[in-house]
Design a protein around this motif. Structure first.
Motif, PDB file in Angstrom:
ATOM      1  N   LEU A  25       0.881  -1.149   0.128  1.00 33.36           N
ATOM      2  CA  LEU A  25      -0.014  -0.167  -0.005  1.00 33.36           C
ATOM      3  C   LEU A  25       0.886   1.173   0.054  1.00 33.36           C
ATOM      4  N   ASP A  26       1.965   1.208   0.808  1.00 35.04           N
ATOM      5  CA  ASP A  26       2.711   2.488   0.707  1.00 35.04           C
ATOM      6  C   ASP A  26       3.532   2.593  -0.331  1.00 35.04           C
ATOM      7  N   SER A  27       3.713   1.538  -1.320  1.00 35.85           N
ATOM      8  CA  SER A  27       4.529   1.905  -2.506  1.00 35.85           C
ATOM      9  C   SER A  27       3.642   2.153  -3.652  1.00 35.85           C
ATOM     10  N   ASP A  28       2.402   1.948  -3.472  1.00 39.20           N
ATOM     11  CA  ASP A  28       1.339   2.199  -4.717  1.00 39.20           C
ATOM     12  C   ASP A  28       1.117   3.588  -4.767  1.00 39.20           C
ATOM     13  N   PRO A  29       1.532   4.342  -6.065  1.00 39.28           N
ATOM     14  CA  PRO A  29       1.348   5.595  -6.315  1.00 39.28           C
ATOM     15  C   PRO A  29      -0.295   6.146  -6.220  1.00 39.28           C
ATOM     16  N   ARG A  30      -0.868   5.002  -6.716  1.00 37.46           N
ATOM     17  CA  ARG A  30      -2.365   5.386  -6.902  1.00 37.46           C
ATOM     18  C   ARG A  30      -2.868   5.294  -5.580  1.00 37.46           C
ATOM     19  N   VAL A  31      -2.730   4.515  -4.699  1.00 43.01           N
ATOM     20  CA  VAL A  31      -3.251   4.416  -3.411  1.00 43.01           C
ATOM     21  C   VAL A  31      -2.849   5.709  -2.664  1.00 43.01           C
ATOM     22  N   ARG A  32      -1.702   6.340  -2.680  1.00 44.83           N
ATOM     23  CA  ARG A  32      -1.200   7.536  -2.168  1.00 44.83           C
ATOM     24  C   ARG A  32      -1.882   8.671  -2.777  1.00 44.83           C
ATOM     25  N   VAL A  33      -2.224   8.811  -3.958  1.00 46.39           N
ATOM     26  CA  VAL A  33      -2.955   9.961  -4.632  1.00 46.39           C
ATOM     27  C   VAL A  33      -4.268   9.887  -4.222  1.00 46.39           C
TER      28      VAL A  33
ATOM     29  N   ALA B 234     -23.604  13.167  -6.242  1.00 42.14           N
ATOM     30  CA  ALA B 234     -22.999  14.395  -6.673  1.00 42.14           C
ATOM     31  C   ALA B 234     -21.554  14.547  -5.970  1.00 42.14           C
ATOM     32  N   VAL B 235     -21.159  14.146  -4.800  1.00 42.18           N
ATOM     33  CA  VAL B 235     -19.869  14.256  -3.978  1.00 42.18           C
ATOM     34  C   VAL B 235     -18.802  13.454  -4.629  1.00 42.18           C
ATOM     35  N   MET B 236     -19.467  12.151  -4.896  1.00 36.42           N
ATOM     36  CA  MET B 236     -18.609  11.031  -5.419  1.00 36.42           C
ATOM     37  C   MET B 236     -18.132  11.109  -6.837  1.00 36.42           C
ATOM     38  N   ARG B 237     -19.014  11.776  -7.503  1.00 32.75           N
ATOM     39  CA  ARG B 237     -18.783  12.344  -9.031  1.00 32.75           C
ATOM     40  C   ARG B 237     -17.537  13.263  -8.862  1.00 32.75           C
ATOM     41  N   GLU B 238     -17.679  14.081  -8.119  1.00 31.86           N
ATOM     42  CA  GLU B 238     -16.771  15.187  -8.066  1.00 31.86           C
ATOM     43  C   GLU B 238     -15.571  14.501  -7.680  1.00 31.86           C
ATOM     44  N   ILE B 239     -15.510  13.913  -6.465  1.00 29.37           N
ATOM     45  CA  ILE B 239     -14.069  13.201  -5.930  1.00 29.37           C
ATOM     46  C   ILE B 239     -13.616  12.407  -7.193  1.00 29.37           C
ATOM     47  N   ARG B 240     -14.405  11.674  -8.000  1.00 30.60           N
ATOM     48  CA  ARG B 240     -13.530  10.836  -8.974  1.00 30.60           C
ATOM     49  C   ARG B 240     -13.272  11.659  -9.972  1.00 30.60           C
ATOM     50  N   ALA B 241     -13.863  12.764 -10.511  1.00 33.20           N
ATOM     51  CA  ALA B 241     -13.234  13.628 -11.344  1.00 33.20           C
ATOM     52  C   ALA B 241     -11.896  14.166 -10.824  1.00 33.20           C
ATOM     53  N   LYS B 242     -11.816  14.503  -9.590  1.00 34.19           N
ATOM     54  CA  LYS B 242     -10.682  15.284  -9.057  1.00 34.19           C
ATOM     55  C   LYS B 242      -9.396  14.172  -8.914  1.00 34.19           C
ATOM     56  N   ILE B 243      -9.512  12.732  -8.757  1.00 32.43           N
ATOM     57  CA  ILE B 243      -8.615  11.790  -8.705  1.00 32.43           C
ATOM     58  C   ILE B 243      -8.331  11.657 -10.090  1.00 32.43           C
ATOM     59  N   GLU B 244      -9.010  11.646 -10.931  1.00 35.39           N
ATOM     60  CA  GLU B 244      -8.638  11.164 -12.331  1.00 35.39           C
ATOM     61  C   GLU B 244      -7.822  12.417 -12.984  1.00 35.39           C
ATOM     62  N   ALA B 245      -8.217  13.727 -12.508  1.00 35.15           N
ATOM     63  CA  ALA B 245      -7.535  14.775 -12.993  1.00 35.15           C
ATOM     64  C   ALA B 245      -5.904  14.772 -12.517  1.00 35.15           C
ATOM     65  N   THR B 246      -5.887  14.066 -11.289  1.00 33.91           N
ATOM     66  CA  THR B 246      -4.390  14.007 -10.415  1.00 33.91           C
ATOM     67  C   THR B 246      -3.502  13.052 -11.116  1.00 33.91           C
ATOM     68  N   VAL B 247      -4.179  11.992 -11.721  1.00 39.31           N
ATOM     69  CA  VAL B 247      -3.543  10.715 -12.487  1.00 39.31           C
ATOM     70  C   VAL B 247      -4.051  10.864 -13.661  1.00 39.31           C
ATOM     71  N   PRO B 248      -3.452  11.829 -14.693  1.00 37.55           N
ATOM     72  CA  PRO B 248      -3.977  11.894 -15.897  1.00 37.55           C
ATOM     73  C   PRO B 248      -3.294  10.674 -17.018  1.00 37.55           C
ATOM     74  N   GLY B 249      -3.843  10.217 -17.607  1.00 36.06           N
ATOM     75  CA  GLY B 249      -3.601   9.373 -18.664  1.00 36.06           C
ATOM     76  C   GLY B 249      -2.826   7.862 -18.026  1.00 36.06           C
ATOM     77  N   GLY B 250      -3.222   7.569 -17.108  1.00 34.17           N
ATOM     78  CA  GLY B 250      -2.594   6.429 -16.350  1.00 34.17           C
ATOM     79  C   GLY B 250      -1.311   6.545 -15.531  1.00 34.17           C
ATOM     80  N   SER B 251      -0.818   7.830 -15.302  1.00 33.81           N
ATOM     81  CA  SER B 251       0.598   8.356 -14.975  1.00 33.81           C
ATOM     82  C   SER B 251       0.310   8.305 -13.333  1.00 33.81           C
ATOM     83  N   GLY B 252       1.064   7.350 -12.755  1.00 32.13           N
ATOM     84  CA  GLY B 252       1.140   7.622 -11.048  1.00 32.13           C
ATOM     85  C   GLY B 252       1.891   8.543 -10.536  1.00 32.13           C
TER      86      GLY B 252
END
Length: 255
Positions: A74-82, A228-246
């Protein structure tokens, strides 16, 4: 290679038993291994902390090194950290339990959880697994894939509301695709409704987030706010990890 496979199979078997320790004979029979070979393997793993035994030396369970290794994952996974800070944000906004999980074969494995203080905890914990067909997280991820990959069934019923046929699950997944998120109305845990959202920084998505709420506290207005909140949270996460980049310099692990 055979010895390595046997070791992994043993650890997976002990992990799956949870708080039910096993006896030597049970393990030997389950893995079709001679008692003497199983005993020798257990002693090696006990000495290294991967397996533990009781004071009588007759019961065996998973050891603390399994926890340490899981924590390292978990500590080494970049997506979990994000994702973790956004789980905090969703939990604070909604006051409900928020999860992150990853698809692993026919199951989802829970990677992070933020518990609500409003009701008793559910069975979902970091490191626990749940059949993908039986919950919001799994169905959100299955909907990202063609139905041709669904197993034939029948599927394991966790509650009276669990989909147990391929046809019923496929019909539900069609609704998930049209809606953009999944719902789990007491399919995985009695009394709990879940809303799942696939995170599309991988294609197909490997990770998802969800919000769980007791049926007794779920109103139409609260459900609308959760979505509504979860859609917004998903959008924020996906914007933070664009194009599959960790993130810069991160390793792109094969799932």
């Amino acid at each position: 290679m055979k010895s390595a496979a046997r070791t992994v199979e043993l650890l997976e078997l002990l992990a799956a038993r949870g708080d039910r320790p096993a006896r030597l004979q049970e393990l030997a029979e389950a893995l079709d291994v001679p008692r003497s070979s199983m005993y020798a393997l257990l002693q090696t793993l006990i000495s290294r902390g991967w397996v533990r035994t009781d004071v009588t030396g007759s019961l065996y369970g998973i050891g603390i090194h399994a926890l340490l290794t899981g924590t390292s994952y978990l500590d080494s996974d970049p997506r979990v950290r994000v994702v973790r800070p956004y789980l905090d944000e969703a939990s604070e906004a909604l006051g409900e339990t928020i999860h992150m999980a990853r698809l692993d074969g026919r199951d989802v494995a829970y990677l992070a959880t933020r518990e609500s203080h409003e009701y008793l905890r559910t069975i979902s914990r970091v490191g626990r697994r749940l059949p993908a067909h039986a919950g919001a997280l799994g169905k959100a991820l299955l909907a990202e894939r063609p139905d041709t990959g669904l197993p034939d069934g029948p599927y394991e019923p966790l509650t009276a509301h669990t989909h147990t046929t391929r046809e019923a699950l496929a019909a539900d997944l069609a609704e998930v695709r049209a809606r953009g998120y999944s719902t789990d109305r007491e399919e995985g845990v009695p009394g709990i409704v879940g809303f799942g959202f696939a995170l599309r920084y991988d294609s197909p998505a490997q990770d998802a987030i969800s919000c769980s709420v007791p049926v007794a506290r779920l109103t139409a207005g609260h459900e609308e706010r959760i979505v509504a909140v979860m859609r917004e949270i998903r959008a924020k996460i996906e914007a933070t990890v664009p194009g599959g980049s960790g993130g810069s310099g991160s390793v792109h692990w094969r799932r």
